[in-house]
Design a protein around this motif. Structure first.
Motif, PDB file in Angstrom:
ATOM      1  N   LEU A 162     134.150 -11.468  -2.614  1.00 38.41           N
ATOM      2  CA  LEU A 162     134.762 -11.944  -3.856  1.00 38.41           C
ATOM      3  C   LEU A 162     136.235 -11.564  -3.913  1.00 38.41           C
ATOM      4  O   LEU A 162     137.086 -12.366  -4.326  1.00 38.41           O
ATOM      5  CB  LEU A 162     134.019 -11.361  -5.060  1.00 38.41           C
ATOM      6  N   ILE A 166     139.530 -14.095  -4.159  1.00 36.79           N
ATOM      7  CA  ILE A 166     140.536 -13.973  -5.210  1.00 36.79           C
ATOM      8  C   ILE A 166     141.941 -13.832  -4.621  1.00 36.79           C
ATOM      9  O   ILE A 166     142.918 -14.381  -5.143  1.00 36.79           O
ATOM     10  CB  ILE A 166     140.211 -12.771  -6.120  1.00 36.79           C
ATOM     11  N   GLN A 174     146.040 -20.328  -5.893  1.00 38.68           N
ATOM     12  CA  GLN A 174     144.811 -19.726  -5.396  1.00 38.68           C
ATOM     13  C   GLN A 174     143.953 -20.805  -4.750  1.00 38.68           C
ATOM     14  O   GLN A 174     143.579 -21.794  -5.401  1.00 38.68           O
ATOM     15  CB  GLN A 174     144.035 -19.054  -6.539  1.00 38.68           C
ATOM     16  N   SER A 178     138.418 -18.825  -9.167  1.00 39.99           N
ATOM     17  CA  SER A 178     137.185 -18.250  -9.695  1.00 39.99           C
ATOM     18  C   SER A 178     136.439 -19.275 -10.529  1.00 39.99           C
ATOM     19  O   SER A 178     137.035 -20.089 -11.237  1.00 39.99           O
ATOM     20  CB  SER A 178     137.514 -17.017 -10.547  1.00 39.99           C
ATOM     21  N   GLN A 183     133.520 -21.464  -3.939  1.00 41.51           N
ATOM     22  CA  GLN A 183     133.158 -20.077  -3.653  1.00 41.51           C
ATOM     23  C   GLN A 183     131.664 -19.942  -3.372  1.00 41.51           C
ATOM     24  O   GLN A 183     131.253 -19.219  -2.462  1.00 41.51           O
ATOM     25  CB  GLN A 183     133.554 -19.185  -4.826  1.00 41.51           C
ATOM     26  N   PHE A 259     129.772 -15.186  -7.984  1.00 44.05           N
ATOM     27  CA  PHE A 259     130.820 -16.119  -7.560  1.00 44.05           C
ATOM     28  C   PHE A 259     131.055 -17.277  -8.525  1.00 44.05           C
ATOM     29  O   PHE A 259     132.039 -17.987  -8.394  1.00 44.05           O
ATOM     30  CB  PHE A 259     130.487 -16.671  -6.170  1.00 44.05           C
ATOM     31  N   GLY A 261     131.244 -16.738 -11.815  1.00 44.25           N
ATOM     32  CA  GLY A 261     131.916 -16.185 -12.976  1.00 44.25           C
ATOM     33  C   GLY A 261     131.097 -16.265 -14.248  1.00 44.25           C
ATOM     34  O   GLY A 261     131.585 -15.925 -15.327  1.00 44.25           O
TER      35      GLY A 261
END
Length: 320
Positions: A162, A166, A174, A178, A183, A259, A261
Motif C-alpha cells: 500500500l 501511494i 499519483q 487510493s 490497486q 486497498f 479505502g
C-alpha cells in the motif's frame, strides 16, 4: 511470431489431439475406478449433504420474517411456515440510507474479480511455459524463489504494498490513486502469481516432449507453441486455478478493505455484507438474504467450469 506451414500445422494438431485422447495411465485408471466406486459415491453423497444443509438453512432463513428468525430456528419452518420477500427487497432496494444498495456493491465485486482473475492467469501461464520449456541461466533458482514466495504471509505484504502504491508518483501525479480498482487488481495479481505459476508449471511440464519438438521442427517459435499448443492443452489446469482465484477474490474482505479505502464506489459485496448485520449484530435477517444473493455468481462459475476443475485436479498430478 513464426508461422507454421498448413501441412505442418495439421500434423502438429493431429499430434496434439492424440495427446488429448491418449489412453489414461494405469495409476490414473486405478484412481478413477476408486473415485467412481460405490463406497466413494456414498461418501460423496454424505459429504455433499452435510455441506448443503447449512446452505439450505440460509436459503430458508432468507425468506422468513425477522421475528420468526429471532424466535426459532430455520428447521421449524415446516411446522410454522412463514414466507416473505421483505428481506430481499430491503437488501436490494435501499439498505442503509447512507450507503448504496447491494446492487452497486455487486457490480463493484464483478469489476474487481474479473480482471483480478484474468491478469494472474495470463501472466502465470506465460511464466509457467518459460519455466517448463524455456532455456536460460538461473531458471531453476528463479523458479525456487517464486515457489518460496508462497510461504510469505499475505498480511506482511499489505502495508508495504500500500505504501508503494501511494508513493508511486510522476511529479505530483499519483499513478495508482487510493480507492481505485487498479490497486485491487495489482494486489490480487501479485498475491496469486506464486501459486498460479507453480500449479500451471507442474501441468505444462508434463506435456510430452514429442509435441513440443514436432512444433519446433515445423518452424514454430515460442509464441506459436504457447498459443497453438500449450494453451489448448492447459485449459483444465487454467480453469481449475481460475475457479480458485475467482472464489478467493470474490470472498475477500481484508485486501479489499486495505486497498479500496473503504469507499462505497470501489468496495466489494463482502464489505456490504459485513455492514448488513447492524451495529449490534441484530439485523442478520438481512444478512441471510444478502449472503444468498452473493452466492449466485460463485455457484454459476463453479458449476459452469466443474468439468474442467475435475480434469485439472487429475491431470498432471498422476503419472504411471
Amino acid at each position: 511470431m513464426s508461422a507454421i506451414p498448413a501441412d505442418s500445422a495439421a500434423a502438429t494438431a493431429t499430434i496434439t489431439e492424440e495427446v488429448v485422447e491418449a489412453p489414461l495411465p494405469p495409476l490414473t485408471r486405478r484412481v478413477k475406478q476408486r473415485l467412481t466406486s460405490r463406497g466413494a459415491t456414498a461418501a460423496a453423497i454424505i459429504i455433499a449433504t452435510l455441506w448443503t444443509i447449512p446452505t439450505f438453512g440460509l436459503l430458508v432463513s432468507s425468506f422468513r420474517p425477522k421475528d420468526s428468525i429471532q424466535d426459532s430456528g430455520w428447521w421449524t419452518f415446516l411446522g410454522d411456515f412463514q414466507f416473505t420477500l421483505e428481506n430481499y427487497a430491503d437488501v436490494l432496494a435501499s439498505g442503509r440510507s447512507s450507503s448504496p444498495n447491494l446492487g452497486q456493491y455487486f457490480i463493484n465485486s464483478l469489476a474487481i474479480v474479473i480482471p483480478a482473475t484474468i491478469f494472474p492467469l495470463v501472466i502465470a501461464s506465460m511464466a509457467a511455459y518459460i519455466f517448463a520449456w524455456g532455456r536460460f541461466r538461473g531458471k531453476d533458482t528463479l523458479f525456487i524463489f517464486v515457489f518460496a514466495l508462497q510461504i510469505v504471509p499475505l498480511q506482511m505484504a499489505l502495508i508495504p504494498l500500500l505504501s508503494l502504491f501511494i508513493n508511486l508518483k510522476i511529479g505530483e501525479f499519483q499513478l495508482l490513486p487510493s480507492g481505485s480498482y487498479a490497486q485491487l487488481w495489482i494486489a490480487h495479481t501479485i498475491f496469486a502469481l506464486p501459486l498460479a505459476i507453480f500449479l500451471l508449471h507442474n501441468f505444462i511440464s508434463e506435456i510430452p516432449n514429442e509435441v513440443i519438438e514436432a512444433a519446433r521442427v515445423d518452424g514454430a517459435g515460442h509464441a506459436t507453441i504457447f498459443w497453438r499448443i500449450i494453451l489448448p492443452l492447459s485449459v483444465p489446469a487454467i480453469a481449475s486455478f481460475g475457479i480458485f482465484q475467482f472464489l478467493w477474490v470474490w470472498n475477500d474482505l481484508l485486501v479489499a478493505l486495505v486497498f479500496s479505502g473503504g469507499t462505497a464506489d470501489v468496495a466489494p459485496i463482502t464489505q456490504r455484507l459485513a455492514e448488513l448485520t447492524g451495529t449490534r449484530g441484530n439485523e442478520w435477517h438481512r444478512l441471510t438474504a444478502g449472503a444468498f444473493i452473493s452466492m449466485i455468481i460463485p455457484l454459476a462459475v463453479f458449476f459452469g467450469l466443474q468439468r474442467y476443475f475435475v480434469r485439472g485436479l487429475l491431470a498432471g498430478g498422476l503419472k504411471g
